[in-house]
Design an enzyme around this catalytic site. Structure first.
Site, mmCIF file in Angstrom:
data_model
loop_
_atom_site.group_PDB
_atom_site.id
_atom_site.type_symbol
_atom_site.label_atom_id
_atom_site.label_comp_id
_atom_site.label_asym_id
_atom_site.label_seq_id
_atom_site.Cartn_x
_atom_site.Cartn_y
_atom_site.Cartn_z
ATOM 1 N N LEU A 1 -9.190 -3.725 5.878
ATOM 2 C CA LEU A 1 -7.846 -4.247 5.677
ATOM 3 C C LEU A 1 -7.448 -3.809 4.281
ATOM 4 O O LEU A 1 -8.254 -3.878 3.352
ATOM 5 C CB LEU A 1 -7.825 -5.780 5.770
ATOM 6 C CG LEU A 1 -7.964 -6.409 7.163
ATOM 7 C CD1 LEU A 1 -8.089 -7.920 7.045
ATOM 8 C CD2 LEU A 1 -6.772 -6.055 8.049
ATOM 9 N N ASP A 2 -6.197 -3.368 4.104
ATOM 10 C CA ASP A 2 -5.815 -2.876 2.791
ATOM 11 C C ASP A 2 -5.639 -4.027 1.795
ATOM 12 O O ASP A 2 -5.712 -5.210 2.144
ATOM 13 C CB ASP A 2 -4.571 -1.989 2.876
ATOM 14 C CG ASP A 2 -3.357 -2.717 3.423
ATOM 15 O OD1 ASP A 2 -3.038 -3.802 2.900
ATOM 16 O OD2 ASP A 2 -2.728 -2.222 4.377
ATOM 17 N N TYR A 3 -5.395 -3.658 0.564
ATOM 18 C CA TYR A 3 -5.326 -4.596 -0.571
ATOM 19 C C TYR A 3 -4.334 -5.735 -0.324
ATOM 20 O O TYR A 3 -4.594 -6.886 -0.678
ATOM 21 C CB TYR A 3 -4.926 -3.815 -1.830
ATOM 22 C CG TYR A 3 -5.041 -4.575 -3.125
ATOM 23 C CD1 TYR A 3 -6.286 -4.833 -3.696
ATOM 24 C CD2 TYR A 3 -3.896 -4.994 -3.801
ATOM 25 C CE1 TYR A 3 -6.386 -5.513 -4.908
ATOM 26 C CE2 TYR A 3 -3.987 -5.670 -5.008
ATOM 27 C CZ TYR A 3 -5.234 -5.927 -5.562
ATOM 28 O OH TYR A 3 -5.336 -6.597 -6.758
#
Length: 265
Positions: free
Chosen positions: A114-116
């Site tokens: 999952l991205d930032y």
């Protein structure tokens, strides 16, 4: 010398051995050990820190617990908050999920990312084989998403039938080298709120490619404001608080073993 021998004999903590080779959870295994119902090589044990090797005979009462090599792995679930990276180390010194999880999980592998700016369910495992099979599976990933605009008919058409884009850079990370992308039809979707200011959706997809959902909606000029994954292959966050982790339940392990032992993904 002792350490070398332990590594050679694949030493495992007793509660982990029991949970991976029976239908007991780790917590249930701990209770059995404390009650003196577990024996190793004929001798009852009550120490929760006891370790065993593949040469040891472990019994619960009279029942022999046999090693199943397909089950000797651990999977945990983590509810990732926004502002953490799914990586071992960040050159910029930003916080990673492993900073929150602690040293005991440093050797674990994240199953997908999952991205930032995204949050929600991340699975991690100490097995390369398990990680690879789950990452490349067609198991459903279910998300709740908020975008800064209206879900118009063209968006729905693409969700229903899929879309292939030569330029899928909208919504991508600025350093990403991936330009084009093929988006399979969504497994399912439900529009919860739909207006010109913002819309909320619940979507299910069978892949988890590089910023797939951000790229998809970005193509239609919709910026993803919030993205949370709350289910992966039937394993769900339920009431797991943000920033907390847990082991899979015995039912989740049972379903996972069935999937891993199947030929189809």
């Amino acid at each position: 010398m002792k350490k070398e021998k332990e590594e050679e004999l694949e030493v495992t903590r007793l509660n982990k051995f029991i949970s991976h080779n029976s239908n007991y959870s780790r917590r249930e295994a701990d209770k059995l050990i404390e009650e003196g119902r577990v024996s190793i090589n004929g001798k009852p044990v009550t120490n929760l820190s006891t370790k065993v090797s593949i040469n040891d005979e472990v019994r619960i009462g009279k029942k022999l617990i046999k090693e199943d090599k397909n089950r000797m792995y651990t999977v945990i679930m983590y509810n990732k908050p926004k502002g953490e990276l799914v990586t071992k180390n960040d050159p910029q010194g930003r916080k990673t999920v492993f900073d929150s999880l602690g040293k005991q999980y440093k050797h674990f592998l994240p199953i997908g990312r999952l991205d930032y700016a995204s949050e929600g369910l991340i699975l991690l495992t100490d097995s390369v084989d398990v990680a690879n099979k789950l990452m490349h599976s067609k198991l459903e990933r279910i998300y709740k998403i908020k975008v800064d605009g209206e879900i118009h008919p063209k968006v729905e058409e693409a969700m229903l039938h899929g879309i292939e884009l030569e330029d899928a850079t909208s919504g991508a990370h600025e350093k990403s080298k991936i330009k084009s992308m093929n988006f399979e039809p969504f497994v399912a979707y439900k529009i919860l709120t739909n207006n010109k200011s913002f819309s909320k959706l619940k979507v299910a997809i069978a892949e988890g490619k590089n910023r797939e959902l951000r790229r998809f909606f970005g193509h239609f000029g919709l910026n993803v404001m919030d993205l949370k994954r709350f289910e992966f292959g039937g394993m769900t966050l339920n009431n797991l608080p943000t920033g907390k982790s847990r082991y899979l339940t015995k039912d989740e392990y049972k379903d996972l073993r069935s999937f891993l032992n199947s030929k189809d993904d």
